[in-house]
Scaffold this motif. Structure first.
Motif, PDB file in Angstrom:
ATOM      1  N   ASP A 282       0.854  -1.187   0.000  1.00 16.25           N
ATOM      2  CA  ASP A 282       0.000   0.000   0.000  1.00 16.25           C
ATOM      3  C   ASP A 282       0.889   1.236   0.000  1.00 16.25           C
ATOM      4  O   ASP A 282       1.238   1.767   1.053  1.00 16.25           O
ATOM      5  CB  ASP A 282      -0.919  -0.045   1.239  1.00 16.25           C
ATOM      6  CG  ASP A 282      -1.875   1.141   1.290  1.00 16.25           C
ATOM      7  OD1 ASP A 282      -1.897   1.955   0.333  1.00 16.25           O
ATOM      8  OD2 ASP A 282      -2.591   1.251   2.296  1.00 16.25           O
ATOM      9  N   ASP A 284       0.567   4.410  -0.759  1.00 19.38           N
ATOM     10  CA  ASP A 284       0.155   5.687  -0.173  1.00 19.38           C
ATOM     11  C   ASP A 284      -0.530   5.527   1.189  1.00 19.38           C
ATOM     12  O   ASP A 284      -1.108   6.475   1.720  1.00 19.38           O
ATOM     13  CB  ASP A 284      -0.727   6.489  -1.143  1.00 19.38           C
ATOM     14  CG  ASP A 284      -1.963   5.712  -1.579  1.00 19.38           C
ATOM     15  OD1 ASP A 284      -2.180   4.585  -1.059  1.00 19.38           O
ATOM     16  OD2 ASP A 284      -2.704   6.213  -2.446  1.00 19.38           O
ATOM     17  N   ASN A 285      -0.431   4.309   1.744  1.00 19.49           N
ATOM     18  CA  ASN A 285      -0.922   4.066   3.111  1.00 19.49           C
ATOM     19  C   ASN A 285      -2.358   4.529   3.345  1.00 19.49           C
ATOM     20  O   ASN A 285      -2.684   5.081   4.404  1.00 19.49           O
ATOM     21  CB  ASN A 285       0.004   4.722   4.148  1.00 19.49           C
ATOM     22  CG  ASN A 285       1.365   4.041   4.186  1.00 19.49           C
ATOM     23  OD1 ASN A 285       1.443   2.811   4.266  1.00 19.49           O
ATOM     24  ND2 ASN A 285       2.428   4.819   4.100  1.00 19.49           N
ATOM     25  N   ASP A 286      -3.219   4.326   2.373  1.00 19.39           N
ATOM     26  CA  ASP A 286      -4.618   4.726   2.569  1.00 19.39           C
ATOM     27  C   ASP A 286      -5.511   3.516   2.843  1.00 19.39           C
ATOM     28  O   ASP A 286      -6.738   3.616   2.878  1.00 19.39           O
ATOM     29  CB  ASP A 286      -5.135   5.525   1.366  1.00 19.39           C
ATOM     30  CG  ASP A 286      -5.049   4.739   0.054  1.00 19.39           C
ATOM     31  OD1 ASP A 286      -4.693   3.549   0.097  1.00 19.39           O
ATOM     32  OD2 ASP A 286      -5.336   5.335  -0.998  1.00 19.39           O
ATOM     33  N   VAL A 288      -5.841   0.864   0.944  1.00 25.27           N
ATOM     34  CA  VAL A 288      -6.226   0.148  -0.275  1.00 25.27           C
ATOM     35  C   VAL A 288      -4.950  -0.290  -0.994  1.00 25.27           C
ATOM     36  O   VAL A 288      -4.103   0.546  -1.335  1.00 25.27           O
ATOM     37  CB  VAL A 288      -7.087   1.039  -1.199  1.00 25.27           C
ATOM     38  CG1 VAL A 288      -7.440   0.300  -2.487  1.00 25.27           C
ATOM     39  CG2 VAL A 288      -8.354   1.482  -0.469  1.00 25.27           C
ATOM     40  N   ASN A 290      -2.113  -1.481  -3.612  1.00 22.21           N
ATOM     41  CA  ASN A 290      -1.757  -0.918  -4.925  1.00 22.21           C
ATOM     42  C   ASN A 290      -2.514  -1.606  -6.068  1.00 22.21           C
ATOM     43  O   ASN A 290      -2.994  -0.949  -6.989  1.00 22.21           O
ATOM     44  CB  ASN A 290      -0.256  -1.067  -5.171  1.00 22.21           C
ATOM     45  CG  ASN A 290       0.578  -0.331  -4.141  1.00 22.21           C
ATOM     46  OD1 ASN A 290       0.115   0.660  -3.569  1.00 22.21           O
ATOM     47  ND2 ASN A 290       1.781  -0.823  -3.884  1.00 22.21           N
ATOM     48  N   GLU A 293      -6.020  -0.364  -6.336  1.00 24.37           N
ATOM     49  CA  GLU A 293      -6.063   1.010  -6.879  1.00 24.37           C
ATOM     50  C   GLU A 293      -5.841   0.991  -8.388  1.00 24.37           C
ATOM     51  O   GLU A 293      -6.494   1.729  -9.144  1.00 24.37           O
ATOM     52  CB  GLU A 293      -5.004   1.877  -6.189  1.00 24.37           C
ATOM     53  CG  GLU A 293      -5.268   2.055  -4.695  1.00 24.37           C
ATOM     54  CD  GLU A 293      -4.718   3.378  -4.154  1.00 24.37           C
ATOM     55  OE1 GLU A 293      -4.512   4.302  -4.962  1.00 24.37           O
ATOM     56  OE2 GLU A 293      -4.509   3.468  -2.931  1.00 24.37           O
TER      57      GLU A 293
HETATM   58 CA   LIG Z   1      -3.192   2.653  -1.397  1.00 22.97          CA
END
Ligand SMILES: [Ca+2]
Ligand SMILES: [Ca+2]
Length: 372
Positions: A282, A284-286, A288, A290, A293
């Motif tokens: 992940d 961007d550490n959100d 979700v 990769n 996304e």
């Molecule tokens: Ca993400």
């Protein structure tokens, strides 16, 4: 007082017209109302058949037009020229035709077994194969050896010649005919098992393909709703090339969707959007991964929300140009052990994936799995 001449002239009209039409109808052969089917060299066929009643003794065989048109397509084609085959399917297989799990459909044909046609050299073969998920091509058919391919092309030509012998198209299509499953060169005779030994080999359709037809056997119990077909073009000993996807909607409208011109691979996407990280991380550490996304069409390092439950369903957006090897909805009761969701609860379209839990289902967890 009414003019007697006018009254007299009207009475014979109303009496004569219906009887005149009835008399004409008695003398006109049915063929005048439904013309014979036409076949142009290079056309492909789409066949429908059921293995149970009603309709298990009938095949709907449709001339879907030039193979080259599908081969060269750069945008989706709606097959309006084949008429309202949805009505034909309804008449043959019942109003619930699309939810029948025994209904099968496939596409096949050869441009020609003795001359090059529209840039397809002898012996070029076209045949469908069921997709495991809409838009995912699967493995191309392989028919090794030019003599074997020529034999298959000759066999496909028998189907074409058989089509030409029928005298009338269906009530709703000028491109379709209804065949008896036991007719000499009907579509059914080319489908294994139990097709004609002249046209099939072991369990192979047209003597070469393990199973060109699609049915609920692969994707679950929802009938043809999610059953899409890959069209492969076999020109040599290598695996056939993927030409596009056939799908059919509830009205019986058939759509052919060619592959995206430049499908974005995960590696390409990750280099730009996720620092080249693996799909299960992940960047961007959100919350979700990769790979998800990438599948959803997210770009950059902006916050991405997991899709919420709306109206009893969860829908993931699906980007149109992503190259993936597989994807699917998985469920779990403990977040440890995951398994595929029941296919009937999943609807996959070119732009979305939707999961609707069955009513009365106990608490469970849900995820989208994407393998780039
Ligand atoms: Ca993400
Ligand atoms: Ca994100």
């Amino acid at each position: 007082m009414a003019n007697p001449a006018t009254a007299l002239s009207m009475i014979p009209m109303t009496r004569t017209f219906p009887s005149l039409l009835a008399a004409l109808g008695a003398f006109l052969p049915a063929a005048l109302f439904a013309a014979a089917p036409t076949y142009t060299t290079g056309d492909l066929f789409m066949g429908f058949r059921a293995t149970e009643q009603p309709g298990d003794t009938s095949v709907l065989l449709v001339n879907i037009g030039s193979a080259a048109a599908f081969r060269d397509a750069t945008s989706p084609i709606t097959l309006t020229a084949i008429g309202d085959i949805g009505e034909d399917l309804k008449a043959l297989y019942g109003a619930n035709w699309r939810s029948r799990t025994d209904l099968q459909w496939g596409v096949a044909g050869t441009p020609s077994n003795n001359a090059d046609v529209n840039g397809d050299t002898v012996p070029t073969l076209y045949a469908s194969r069921q997709q495991t998920a809409p838009g995912v091509p699967g493995t191309g058919w392989q028919v090794s050896g030019s003599s074997t391919r020529l034999t298959v092309a000759t066999t496909m030509t028998n189907l074409q010649d058989g089509f030409k012998t029928y005298s009338a198209t269906t009530a709703n299509s000028t491109k379709a005919i209804i065949q008896g499953t036991t007719d000499g060169a009907s579509w059914r005779q080319f489908m294994a098992p139990d097709g004609s030994g002249t046209y099939t080999t072991g369990g192979k359709d047209f003597g070469a393909f393990a199973n060109i037809e699609g049915s609920s056997a692969v994707v679950g119990s929802e009938g043809l709703a999610n059953v899409t077909l890959s069209l492969f073009r076999v020109t040599g000993s290598a695996a056939g090339s993927f030409e596009g996807t056939f799908s059919i909607d509830a009205a019986g409208t058939v759509t052919f969707t060619p592959p995206a011109a430049a499908g974005t691979t995960y590696a390409t996407w990750a280099a730009t959007n996720a620092g080249g990280q693996a799909h299960n991380l992940d960047f961007d550490n959100d919350g979700v991964d990769n790979g998800i996304e990438f599948f959803m069409g997210q770009n950059g390092s902006t916050f991405t929300a997991n899709p919420p439950m709306i109206g009893g369903s969860v829908t993931w957006p699906r980007a149109s140009d992503r190259t993936v090897s597989s994807f699917g909805v998985e469920v779990s009761t403990d977040l440890v052990s995951w398994g595929p969701a029941t296919p009937a609860n999943v609807v996959i379209t070119p732009t979305s994936v939707t999961y609707t839990p069955p009513t009365g289902q106990a608490r469970h967890f849900l995820r989208l799995r994407v393998t780039p």
